[in-house]
Enzyme design. Sequence first.
Site, PDB file in Angstrom:
ATOM      1  N   TYR A   1      35.961 105.093 -56.198  1.00 14.58           N
ATOM      2  CA  TYR A   1      36.173 104.089 -57.054  1.00 14.58           C
ATOM      3  C   TYR A   1      35.630 104.135 -58.511  1.00 14.58           C
ATOM      4  O   TYR A   1      36.374 103.908 -59.531  1.00 14.58           O
ATOM      5  CB  TYR A   1      35.773 102.809 -56.219  1.00 14.58           C
ATOM      6  CG  TYR A   1      36.056 101.379 -57.289  1.00 14.58           C
ATOM      7  CD1 TYR A   1      37.422 100.870 -57.128  1.00 14.58           C
ATOM      8  CD2 TYR A   1      34.913 100.905 -58.228  1.00 14.58           C
ATOM      9  CE1 TYR A   1      37.476  99.676 -57.827  1.00 14.58           C
ATOM     10  CE2 TYR A   1      35.322  99.588 -58.943  1.00 14.58           C
ATOM     11  CZ  TYR A   1      36.730  99.069 -58.511  1.00 14.58           C
ATOM     12  OH  TYR A   1      36.856  97.740 -59.238  1.00 14.58           O
TER      13      TYR A   1
ATOM     14  N   SER B  56      36.610  98.753 -65.116  1.00 16.29           N
ATOM     15  CA  SER B  56      35.418  97.986 -64.184  1.00 16.29           C
ATOM     16  C   SER B  56      33.951  98.281 -64.981  1.00 16.29           C
ATOM     17  O   SER B  56      34.030  99.465 -65.439  1.00 16.29           O
ATOM     18  CB  SER B  56      35.361  98.316 -62.817  1.00 16.29           C
ATOM     19  OG  SER B  56      34.111  98.065 -62.392  1.00 16.29           O
TER      20      SER B  56
END
Length: 255
Positions: free
Chosen positions: A158, A145
């Site tokens: 995350y 990401s």
Amino acid sequence: MFLPSFELTNKLAVVTGATKGIGKAIAVSFAEAGADVVLIARSEEQLEEVKRSIESLGSKAFTIQADVNDYDYIMEKADTIIDGRQLDIWVNNAGMNIRSEALEVTEKEWDQIVSTNMKSAFFLSQYAAKKMKDNQAGKIINISSVGGHTALRTGVVYAMTKSALIQMTKNLAMEWGKYNINVNAIGPWYFPTALTEKLLQDEDYVQDILARTPLKRIGKLSELAGAAVFLASEAGDYMTGQTLFVDGGMTIYGF
């Protein structure tokens, strides 16, 4: 022909988290390029739906209904499906997020996110590499990401796992290059997925996203899947250890 092939005909690919969003788009795009695909996800109904989509394209599809953290079960089922075939491509796409502020993160949340996003990707990559080593060829793709590169409002745990995937990609590429195994990652920005669905319904949030994006739009899943096909195909043979940010230009800023 000078242009390298983007075809995946007769290749066997495995995609985790293959029934929704990014995983589904990649799995179907692999089939469109000619690959047979092993689909791993938790929902039997959704697995069968994606399987039918792939078979309608003329490719074979196989399903493994499992949580990505159940490594032993996945490996056992994958052994049965592969059964003498060459494993060509493995995509670690399955992931999750719990958007807690750092002061509020619990140990349970930590363990759940780290196990799903990072631990599973490592041990399933290890499994895939053992198969690929025997064939002296293979492609492993990790879905990271932009949050693994740039500080965002994604939640610290995350972000840590996605950053770890980027570094893991580099180290595995270094170790496994001698076996002709390419290990790369893709770093998406915002795409329409289950993780972003609610966020993208907030117009103020969307405008904030667009302000950080030079192309001034949300990405299309087909654009992300195209990057995966590139990395999985002959066209990506000389790329390894890299993270390809498919982000509308977001990471060129120093946010």
